[in-house]
Scaffold this motif. Structure first.
Motif, short mmCIF file in Angstrom:
data_model
loop_
_atom_site.label_atom_id
_atom_site.label_comp_id
_atom_site.label_asym_id
_atom_site.label_seq_id
_atom_site.Cartn_x
_atom_site.Cartn_y
_atom_site.Cartn_z
N LYS A 172 -54.58 26.87 64.85
CA LYS A 172 -55.08 28.25 64.95
C LYS A 172 -54.11 29.24 64.34
CE LYS A 172 -56.84 31.69 68.19
NZ LYS A 172 -57.04 32.07 69.62
N PHE A 195 -62.84 26.86 60.53
CA PHE A 195 -62.38 27.87 61.50
C PHE A 195 -63.32 27.98 62.69
CE2 PHE A 195 -61.81 32.36 62.89
CZ PHE A 195 -60.49 32.23 63.30
N LEU A 232 -62.98 25.04 64.94
CA LEU A 232 -61.76 25.13 65.74
C LEU A 232 -61.97 26.05 66.94
CD1 LEU A 232 -58.69 24.72 66.19
CD2 LEU A 232 -58.33 26.67 64.65
N LEU A 233 -62.57 27.21 66.70
CA LEU A 233 -62.81 28.16 67.79
C LEU A 233 -63.73 27.57 68.85
CD1 LEU A 233 -63.23 31.58 65.91
CD2 LEU A 233 -61.20 30.63 67.02
#
Length: 218
Positions: free
Chosen positions: A18, A28, A31-32
């Motif tokens: 991150k 991204f 990942l979140l």
């Protein structure tokens, strides 16, 4: 770009990613989502990291606490030596009492981790930062001693470095301007402040998160 499966990543690895990932990356959002699905693990990990940081900071504060108690003893001994050689005065007696009490109380509250009273240790160290000899006035306060960086103003402008063992407070007023005039900063006092302030911040944060048992903490 190949999409990454973050489900096998540890919390440390996820947080490292991150910090470095490009927000425009196709990974991204993935990942979140992974961080969101494991938010309880992330929160526990962050608390653990803060607790580790606090433990390190408090070990430093503990050392400072013992040094302040020792300083109270050293200041007392220095005062009695001044009584024996006839240099003690009413002012030095009053100041000595205040400094001894300050060092004892600040030291004990630091040792017992009473973080609400760490401001006493912060005040004690802040008072030791400046030492001056300007015009006809010379003033210096030190718990045990210090390491000083000085700007000499007279007889010529120059920089200097010095260390000394000089417990207590000294204030002198001369009838004429001193030949040697300077402003000194105690580097050790600044370092001690740098150890105290983060400990207060970390402890306040953990207390607000209701993770510290109030019965055993300050």
């Amino acid at each position: 770009m190949k999409l990454i499966d973050y489900s096998q990543y540890s919390i440390d690895e996820l947080l490292d990613v991150k910090r470095s990932i490009d927000p425009n990356s196709e990974n991204f959002e993935s990942l979140l989502n992974e961080l969101s699905s494991r938010k309880e693990e992330v929160a526990a990990h962050q608390v653990k990291a803060k607790q580790k940081e606090l433990n390190i900071a408090e070990n430093r504060v503990l050392i400072i606490g013992y040094l302040q108690v020792i300083a109270a003893l050293a200041i007392t001994i220095t005062y009695f030596l001044s009584v024996f050689d006839g240099t003690a005065s009413l002012l030095s007696t009053m100041v000595t009492v205040v400094l001894v009490v300050l060092n004892i109380v600040a030291g004990i509250t630091a040792i017992r981790e009473k973080y609400k009273y760490y401001w006493l240790s912060i005040l004690n160290q802040a008072l030791q930062i400046p030492n001056i000899a300007i015009g006809t006035i010379s003033a210096k306060y030190s718990g045990l001693g210090g390491a000083y960086v000085s700007i000499h103003l007279a007889p010529q402008v120059s920089l200097g470095v010095d260390a000394s063992f000089s417990p207590g407070f000294a204030l002198y007023q001369y009838t004429a301007s001193m030949q040697s005039q300077f402003i000194s900063i105690d580097i050790l006092a600044i370092i001690f402040l740098g150890a105290l302030i983060p400990s207060v911040k970390a402890k306040v944060l953990l207390t607000h998160m209701s993770l510290l048992p109030h019965s055993s903490r300050g």
